[in-house]
Design a protein around this motif. Structure first.
Motif, mmCIF file in Angstrom:
data_model
loop_
_atom_site.group_PDB
_atom_site.id
_atom_site.type_symbol
_atom_site.label_atom_id
_atom_site.label_comp_id
_atom_site.label_asym_id
_atom_site.label_seq_id
_atom_site.Cartn_x
_atom_site.Cartn_y
_atom_site.Cartn_z
ATOM 1 N N TYR A 182 0.840 -1.204 0.000
ATOM 2 C CA TYR A 182 0.000 0.000 0.000
ATOM 3 C C TYR A 182 0.874 1.253 0.000
ATOM 4 O O TYR A 182 0.565 2.236 -0.684
ATOM 5 N N ASN A 183 1.966 1.211 0.764
ATOM 6 C CA ASN A 183 2.865 2.355 0.801
ATOM 7 C C ASN A 183 3.534 2.589 -0.548
ATOM 8 O O ASN A 183 3.861 3.719 -0.911
ATOM 9 N N LYS A 184 3.743 1.518 -1.286
ATOM 10 C CA LYS A 184 4.359 1.625 -2.603
ATOM 11 C C LYS A 184 3.361 2.013 -3.685
ATOM 12 O O LYS A 184 3.744 2.375 -4.796
ATOM 13 N N GLY A 185 2.091 1.885 -3.359
ATOM 14 C CA GLY A 185 1.053 2.264 -4.324
ATOM 15 C C GLY A 185 0.881 1.270 -5.450
ATOM 16 O O GLY A 185 0.340 1.605 -6.498
ATOM 17 N N GLN A 186 1.306 0.023 -5.250
ATOM 18 C CA GLN A 186 1.130 -0.979 -6.289
ATOM 19 C C GLN A 186 1.111 -2.366 -5.668
ATOM 20 O O GLN A 186 1.671 -2.593 -4.591
ATOM 21 N N THR A 187 0.450 -3.275 -6.341
ATOM 22 C CA THR A 187 0.349 -4.637 -5.843
ATOM 23 C C THR A 187 1.676 -5.366 -5.988
ATOM 24 O O THR A 187 2.552 -4.961 -6.752
ATOM 25 N N HIS A 188 1.800 -6.453 -5.257
ATOM 26 C CA HIS A 188 2.914 -7.377 -5.477
ATOM 27 C C HIS A 188 2.420 -8.439 -6.449
ATOM 28 O O HIS A 188 1.364 -9.037 -6.252
ATOM 29 N N ASP A 189 3.166 -8.670 -7.506
ATOM 30 C CA ASP A 189 2.731 -9.554 -8.583
ATOM 31 C C ASP A 189 3.699 -10.730 -8.691
ATOM 32 O O ASP A 189 4.924 -10.530 -8.726
ATOM 33 N N SER A 190 3.138 -11.953 -8.780
ATOM 34 C CA SER A 190 4.036 -13.101 -8.789
ATOM 35 C C SER A 190 3.334 -14.355 -9.274
ATOM 36 O O SER A 190 2.116 -14.517 -9.127
ATOM 37 N N LEU A 191 4.126 -15.270 -9.831
ATOM 38 C CA LEU A 191 3.663 -16.634 -10.056
ATOM 39 C C LEU A 191 3.648 -17.359 -8.720
ATOM 40 O O LEU A 191 4.444 -17.062 -7.816
ATOM 41 N N VAL A 192 2.771 -18.328 -8.595
ATOM 42 C CA VAL A 192 2.646 -19.103 -7.360
ATOM 43 C C VAL A 192 3.219 -20.501 -7.602
ATOM 44 O O VAL A 192 2.941 -21.130 -8.628
ATOM 45 N N GLY A 193 4.020 -20.969 -6.626
ATOM 46 C CA GLY A 193 4.544 -22.321 -6.712
ATOM 47 C C GLY A 193 5.699 -22.490 -7.663
ATOM 48 O O GLY A 193 6.087 -23.618 -7.992
ATOM 49 N N GLU A 194 6.275 -21.377 -8.112
ATOM 50 C CA GLU A 194 7.381 -21.447 -9.064
ATOM 51 C C GLU A 194 8.669 -20.878 -8.476
ATOM 52 O O GLU A 194 9.625 -20.617 -9.204
ATOM 53 N N GLY A 195 8.684 -20.671 -7.142
ATOM 54 C CA GLY A 195 9.887 -20.171 -6.498
ATOM 55 C C GLY A 195 10.058 -18.668 -6.544
ATOM 56 O O GLY A 195 11.110 -18.157 -6.161
ATOM 57 N N TRP A 196 9.054 -17.961 -7.017
ATOM 58 C CA TRP A 196 9.135 -16.497 -7.041
ATOM 59 C C TRP A 196 8.904 -15.915 -5.644
ATOM 60 O O TRP A 196 9.351 -14.802 -5.369
ATOM 61 N N LEU A 197 8.170 -16.631 -4.813
ATOM 62 C CA LEU A 197 7.816 -16.162 -3.477
ATOM 63 C C LEU A 197 8.555 -17.003 -2.452
ATOM 64 O O LEU A 197 9.013 -18.121 -2.747
ATOM 65 N N ILE A 198 8.637 -16.492 -1.215
ATOM 66 C CA ILE A 198 9.148 -17.340 -0.141
ATOM 67 C C ILE A 198 8.190 -18.526 0.019
ATOM 68 O O ILE A 198 7.003 -18.436 -0.294
ATOM 69 N N LYS A 199 8.717 -19.623 0.494
ATOM 70 C CA LYS A 199 7.945 -20.873 0.530
ATOM 71 C C LYS A 199 6.639 -20.729 1.311
ATOM 72 O O LYS A 199 5.606 -21.268 0.922
ATOM 73 N N GLY A 200 6.733 -20.002 2.424
ATOM 74 C CA GLY A 200 5.537 -19.860 3.247
ATOM 75 C C GLY A 200 4.433 -19.087 2.551
ATOM 76 O O GLY A 200 3.251 -19.405 2.695
ATOM 77 N N MET A 201 4.792 -18.062 1.758
ATOM 78 C CA MET A 201 3.779 -17.318 1.024
ATOM 79 C C MET A 201 3.235 -18.160 -0.119
ATOM 80 O O MET A 201 2.035 -18.135 -0.406
ATOM 81 N N ASP A 202 4.110 -18.892 -0.772
ATOM 82 C CA ASP A 202 3.661 -19.817 -1.823
ATOM 83 C C ASP A 202 2.572 -20.743 -1.301
ATOM 84 O O ASP A 202 1.606 -21.058 -2.004
ATOM 85 N N GLU A 203 2.753 -21.179 -0.055
ATOM 86 C CA GLU A 203 1.787 -22.092 0.557
ATOM 87 C C GLU A 203 0.563 -21.347 1.096
ATOM 88 O O GLU A 203 -0.579 -21.780 0.916
ATOM 89 N N GLY A 204 0.815 -20.221 1.749
ATOM 90 C CA GLY A 204 -0.262 -19.526 2.447
ATOM 91 C C GLY A 204 -1.284 -18.880 1.546
ATOM 92 O O GLY A 204 -2.433 -18.663 1.941
ATOM 93 N N ILE A 205 -0.888 -18.575 0.301
ATOM 94 C CA ILE A 205 -1.802 -17.875 -0.603
ATOM 95 C C ILE A 205 -2.681 -18.839 -1.399
ATOM 96 O O ILE A 205 -3.652 -18.431 -2.037
ATOM 97 N N LEU A 206 -2.337 -20.131 -1.352
ATOM 98 C CA LEU A 206 -3.128 -21.131 -2.076
ATOM 99 C C LEU A 206 -4.568 -21.144 -1.564
ATOM 100 O O LEU A 206 -4.821 -21.035 -0.360
ATOM 101 N N GLY A 207 -5.508 -21.274 -2.497
ATOM 102 C CA GLY A 207 -6.923 -21.356 -2.117
ATOM 103 C C GLY A 207 -7.604 -20.018 -1.916
ATOM 104 O O GLY A 207 -8.805 -19.969 -1.631
ATOM 105 N N MET A 208 -6.857 -18.910 -2.035
ATOM 106 C CA MET A 208 -7.483 -17.598 -1.850
ATOM 107 C C MET A 208 -8.361 -17.235 -3.042
ATOM 108 O O MET A 208 -8.099 -17.631 -4.182
ATOM 109 N N CYS A 209 -9.400 -16.455 -2.778
ATOM 110 C CA CYS A 209 -10.291 -15.933 -3.806
ATOM 111 C C CYS A 209 -10.012 -14.442 -4.001
ATOM 112 O O CYS A 209 -9.559 -13.766 -3.072
ATOM 113 N N VAL A 210 -10.279 -13.954 -5.183
ATOM 114 C CA VAL A 210 -10.144 -12.518 -5.418
ATOM 115 C C VAL A 210 -11.105 -11.779 -4.486
ATOM 116 O O VAL A 210 -12.285 -12.115 -4.393
ATOM 117 N N GLY A 211 -10.576 -10.796 -3.779
ATOM 118 C CA GLY A 211 -11.372 -10.049 -2.813
ATOM 119 C C GLY A 211 -11.244 -10.586 -1.396
ATOM 120 O O GLY A 211 -11.708 -9.955 -0.445
#
Length: 568
Positions: free
Chosen positions: A177-206
């Protein structure tokens, strides 16, 4: 056995109510306890904490604060001095406590070099910053979720999300929010730390979700920059803004198709449509309705983004549909200006107003034809007609008939082929019988074109309802009078009524009107007969003496032949 169990219960109860227990010979003063304490330190846990150490006289001999780095260790494994190993048990993150450690649970009779004398009692002022265990998993908690979730995050998906990131003690380290832009990434491809790769699975938009990630699934011993220390548990508050897969195609839904669909759009058609453009989270980035103008474009020819090019094909006039475009079929990683960020999925709610093809001709549909039809309209004829003019979505533009807005008829007239009306209407009015009714569809290149006209949008396909009220057969261009039957062989003698060898304008006019009355000739419709007779007389009175003699009288056909011969 009973006594030891009772002591254990009392000690456990003490940790919740904030008393100051004595653990063995260690004295604990819990002088600041957080209101919320979801977890307490247990043997085997790893801890990260700050401390000041003093002797009993208050003299400080060591401080993690002064070194600028918290201490990290594992409890119950002999890696901490025994007094701290005991005194830190039961602590909560952000708790502050003083732990008084007797010599035999500190550095004993040997002390510690020149810093800690033998048999010193030590007072540790502790603040617990973090705790975790190697058995910990990523913890997720859904804070809010949308009512409708058609799709959730899977591995290989691409996501855009906002986040606030804090350490376990609440210290913020980063925020999209401070940067004024979203964080954009592929999931499960090593772009994110492992915990975020796991924690974001199953989320819905919104959806908003809290994700707690232990250090070994985050940045581990190395930490990250100055903001994330070594062995830090990370807490993310995540709002999923967008979701797609690089293999996605467009999706079409919420279709409302009109009952009658004469044809569907194809590549090469020119279309006018209204739209609302939103992101997956429902935020609007553009709309044609606010501009009160349709968006007009050729489709299937690369004039618009590829997903829209595809989504606008196969639609009917009047159709409504929702088209969802993955970013690789929209504006890609670059986005578009300030309104559309990179890698954004776009949702367009479309209403097709009309479309046509540059090769389209006028469409004529006869709705009523009288039983008797001896004459039909053609080029050069003067006609009188009524009409309604609408857009293809039914929007009424003009009408010559009496309406609620107008209490009088405005009967129209035109000479066909005289460039008095738009080309498509001129064509649509030809071949009609008096009393005939028809509908005529006119593409814009035979109507008002790309610029439109007053009250008519640019590039609009027009729908006319026509009724022919009257028809007067015309004469060819350049003629004022034509013979319906063959002219008299001795034309001058027939015209010279008193047989005096001269024909004044009165005699000339009387002769012409007689031919019209008997159906032998026809004057140009829509023009005052006296003006026609005067013009015809002036043309034949070549010496301008006020009368026509036999040598002057020539039919226009003969004049045209002579003129052509002279040009050759």
């Amino acid at each position: 056995m009973f006594a030891s169990s009772l002591l254990l219960l009392l000690l456990k109860a003490c940790t919740y109510i904030g008393c100051n227990p004595t653990i063995g010979d260690v004295v604990v003063d819990r002088y600041s306890i957080p209101i919320l304490c979801p977890r307490e330190v247990k043997s085997g846990d790893y801890v990260r904490y700050h401390y000041n150490v003093t002797f009993q006289d208050g003299k400080t001999f060591d401080s993690s604060y002064e070194r600028g780095a918290a201490s990290v260790g594992q409890t119950g494994q002999g890696r901490l001095i025994a007094g701290i190993d005991k005194g830190i048990l039961g602590m909560c993150v952000n708790e502050k406590r003083k732990v008084t450690v007797p010599p035999h649970l500190a550095y004993g009779s040997l002390g510690a070099g020149d810093v800690v004398p033998p048999d010193s009692t030590l007072v540790f002022d502790l603040m617990l910053l973090d705790m975790w265990n190697k058995a910990d998993l990523v913890v997720t908690e859904t804070v809010s979720s949308p009512r409708d979730c058609k799709r959730s995050v899977k591995r290989t998906d691409f996501v855009r999300y906002h986040f606030n990131g804090t350490l376990l003690d609440g210290t913020p380290f980063d925020s999209s929010y401070n940067k004024g832009q979203t964080h954009d990434s592929l999931v499960g491809e090593g772009w994110l730390i492992k915990g975020m790769d796991e924690g974001i699975l199953g989320m819905c938009v919104g959806e908003t979700r809290n994700i707690i990630i232990p250090p070994f699934l985050a940045y581990g011993e190395k930490g990250s920059g100055k903001e994330i220390p070594s062995q830090a548990t990370l807490v993310f508050n995540v709002l999923l803004a967008d979701l797609h897969n690089p293999k996605d195609d467009i999706t079409v839904e919420n279709q409302v198709v009109p009952e009658v669909c004469a044809r569907k759009s194809v590549a090469g058609d020119y279309m006018r449509y209204h739209y609302n453009g939103t992101f997956l989270n429902g935020v609007t980035f553009d709309t044609s309705y606010q501009r009160n103008n349709t968006y007009n474009t050729y489709i299937g020819m690369g004039y618009v983004i590829s997903g829209m090019d595809k989504g606008l094909q196969g639609v009917c006039i009047g159709e409504r549909r929702r088209v969802t475009l993955p970013p690789h079929m929209a504006y890609g990683e670059q986005g578009a200006g300030k309104d559309i960020p990179g890698s954004a999925v776009l949702v367009f709610d479309i209403h097709v107003i009309d479309f046509h093809n540059p090769k389209d001709s006028v469409e004529v549909h006869v709705t009523h034809k009288p039983e008797v039809c001896n004459l039909t309209s053609d080029v050069d004829d003067l006609i009188h007609y009524h009409y309604n003019c609408s857009l293809l979505d039914g929007t009424r533009l003009f009408s010559s008939w009496k309406t609620m807005q107008s209490d009088y008829d405005n009967l129209q007239d035109t000479v066909l082929g005289a460039d008095k009306v738009i080309d498509g209407l001129d064509e649509g009015l030809r071949g009609m019988c008096v009393g005939e009714r028809r509908t005529v569809i006119i593409p814009p290149h035979l109507g008002h074109g790309e610029k439109g006209a007053t009250g008519v949008p640019g590039s609009a396909v027009l729908h006319f309802e026509l009724e022919l009220m009257d028809l007067q057969k015309g004469v060819p261009e350049g003629y004022l009078f034509v013979w319906v039957e063959d002219a008299p062989l001795e034309l001058f003698q027939a015209m010279d009524i008193n047989q005096n060898g001269e024909v004044p304008i009165e005699e000339f006019g009387e002769f012409i009107m007689l031919q019209v009355a008997e159906g032998k000739g026809r004057m140009k419709p829509g023009v005052d007969p006296e003006e026609i007779i005067a013009d015809m007389f002036r043309n034949q009175d070549r010496n301008k003496d006020g009368v026509i003699v036999a040598e002057e009288l020539k039919l226009k056909v003969e004049e045209d032949k002579e003129r052509m011969h002279e040009e050759l």
